[in-house]
Motif scaffolding. Structure first.
Motif, short mmCIF file in Angstrom:
data_model
loop_
_atom_site.label_atom_id
_atom_site.label_comp_id
_atom_site.label_asym_id
_atom_site.label_seq_id
_atom_site.Cartn_x
_atom_site.Cartn_y
_atom_site.Cartn_z
N LEU A 199 7.14 33.08 31.99
CA LEU A 199 6.42 33.00 33.04
C LEU A 199 5.99 31.31 33.56
O LEU A 199 6.09 31.05 34.66
N ALA A 200 5.58 31.00 32.58
CA ALA A 200 4.75 29.56 32.64
C ALA A 200 6.08 28.73 33.02
O ALA A 200 5.94 27.81 33.84
N GLU A 201 7.11 28.80 32.36
CA GLU A 201 8.42 27.94 32.61
C GLU A 201 8.58 27.98 34.28
O GLU A 201 9.31 27.17 34.88
N LEU A 202 8.71 29.44 34.64
CA LEU A 202 9.18 29.71 35.99
C LEU A 202 8.16 29.25 37.10
O LEU A 202 8.29 28.75 38.09
N MET A 203 6.99 29.45 36.56
CA MET A 203 5.88 29.18 37.67
C MET A 203 5.09 27.98 37.71
O MET A 203 4.15 27.89 38.52
N GLY A 204 5.30 27.45 36.62
CA GLY A 204 4.67 26.21 36.30
C GLY A 204 3.54 26.29 35.15
O GLY A 204 2.98 27.54 35.12
N GLU A 205 3.42 25.28 34.41
CA GLU A 205 2.56 25.44 33.33
C GLU A 205 1.27 26.09 33.35
O GLU A 205 0.79 26.77 32.65
N ASP A 206 0.56 25.74 34.44
CA ASP A 206 -0.74 26.02 34.59
C ASP A 206 -1.17 27.34 35.38
O ASP A 206 -2.21 27.52 36.04
N PHE A 207 0.05 27.96 35.84
CA PHE A 207 -0.21 28.92 36.96
C PHE A 207 -1.31 29.84 36.53
O PHE A 207 -2.10 30.45 37.38
N HIS A 208 -1.53 30.28 35.35
CA HIS A 208 -2.24 31.47 34.85
C HIS A 208 -3.67 30.88 34.91
O HIS A 208 -4.63 31.87 34.83
N LYS A 209 -3.74 29.51 35.09
CA LYS A 209 -5.44 29.08 35.08
C LYS A 209 -5.88 29.59 36.47
O LYS A 209 -7.01 29.40 36.71
N LYS A 210 -5.10 29.73 37.37
CA LYS A 210 -5.59 30.59 38.75
C LYS A 210 -5.89 31.98 38.67
O LYS A 210 -6.93 32.13 39.48
N ILE A 211 -5.69 32.67 37.57
CA ILE A 211 -6.14 33.87 37.61
C ILE A 211 -7.72 34.12 37.00
O ILE A 211 -7.89 33.50 35.83
N ARG A 212 -8.51 34.77 37.79
CA ARG A 212 -9.88 35.07 37.30
C ARG A 212 -9.94 36.57 37.32
O ARG A 212 -9.73 37.24 38.10
N TYR A 213 -10.22 36.97 35.92
CA TYR A 213 -10.26 38.58 35.73
C TYR A 213 -11.53 38.94 35.72
O TYR A 213 -12.39 38.31 34.91
#
Ligand code: A2P
Length: 293
Positions: A199-213
């Motif tokens: 997913l990181a490869e597809l959406m960009g290395e830092d995409f998950h840093k946008k998630i606040r849970y």
């Protein structure tokens, strides 16, 4: 995670050509799909995956009707399908379908559905619909996913949807449940997204840093307790996340939970100046009921 070949940018994840094995077994059900995985979380919750109809296209966040054959009617000797609306928990690009369900011991469908096993067949009507879709929102900076209980399901789809991260700088998912064990499905999903290299490869290395849970419980002790609606009213949610309160200029929201929760949250969003959107008239927030048996 298995990927679907469409859109093309996801093809790179499936290096091995897939050969379809022709099964000699003739499906016993109309619109039959085969169960490929079942996970039980609590005595009230489980998730399962099944095959995806080859022609089914849907938008992440939509729902379909699924179910089982009902009992034989002693008068007519006939069986009717027993169907309920279920949010699709898997993203649009996934090769399989995923669903997250409540177990109601005397519920007509889930009293039986909770016993499905790998290899069993379920009915899946391939007609996806729903309002929790990106198309129903106008552009914004921050998107909120507000869920209670199994209302997390459409967000499990949208959190794995690349468009979510393309469209927004920040993605905040709140999940309120009665007990800690009911948060497991969501917690595991967020964890798997954060650790998924493909997913990181597809959406960009830092995409998950946008998630606040932001998980909360109401009836069992946990790190954060309280109904999300109360935490919004008191301002505690925004203090905890160190962000500004809801603002119609920048904030977009999707709501999925029980009826009382949906109505209360709708009111809070309207008070903050957000307007309800629809497929035909995109606006600032959308709402859908978590479908219960
Ligand atoms: P509570 O325990 O205070 O009722 P359920 O399992 O009944 O669908 O509830 C899921 C979660 O949603 C529970 O934590 C419940 O809190 C919460 N909830 C129920 N109604 C509302 C509401 N009107 N506003 C906010 N949260 C709600």
């Amino acid at each position: 995670m298995r990927r679907r070949g469409n859109p093309a940018c996801f093809d790179m994840t499936e290096q091995t050509p897939v050969t379809e094995e022709k099964s000699a077994k003739v499906p016993a059900l109309p619109d039959a799909q085969t169960v490929t995985e079942v996970k039980h979380y609590t005595d009230r919750l489980f998730s399962f995956r099944c095959t995806r109809p080859s022609t089914l296209r849907f938008r992440s966040g939509e729902f379909v009707m699924i179910g089982l054959m009902g009992d034989v009617n002693p008068k007519t000797g006939k069986q009717k399908p027993l169907l309920r609306a279920y949010s699709i928990a898997s993203p649009a690009w996934d090769d399989e379908m995923e669903f997250y369900s409540i177990k109601v011991q005397d519920g007509p469908l889930t009293s039986r559905l909770q016993h499905i096993k790998v290899g069993d067949e379920i009915i899946l009507r391939p007609k996806p619909v729903g309002t929790l879709v990106h198309d129903a929102l106008i552009p914004g900076k921050r998107i909120w996913f507000f869920a209670t209980g199994t209302g997390f399901a459409p967000f499990a789809s949208l959190l794995r949807e690349p468009q979510t991260y393309e469209d927004y700088d920040e993605v905040i998912i709140t999940h309120t449940c009665r007990e800690v064990g009911e948060l497991t499905y969501g917690r595991d999903l967020i964890e798997s997204i954060r650790n998924d290299e493909m997913l990181a490869e597809l959406m960009g290395e830092d995409f998950h840093k946008k998630i606040r849970y932001y998980p909360t419980t109401t009836r069992e002790e946990s790190a954060k307790m309280g109904r999300i609606t109360d935490l919004i009213r008191s301002g505690e949610l925004f203090e905890d996340l160190e962000i500004d309160p809801l603002n119609p200029e920048s904030d977009r929201a999707m709501i999925c939970g029980n009826l009382a929760f949906n109505l209360e949250l709708k009111e809070l969003l309207e008070d903050a100046g957000l307007e309800e959107g629809a497929n035909s008239k995109p606006a600032q927030y959308v709402v859908e009921k978590a479908f219960l048996d």
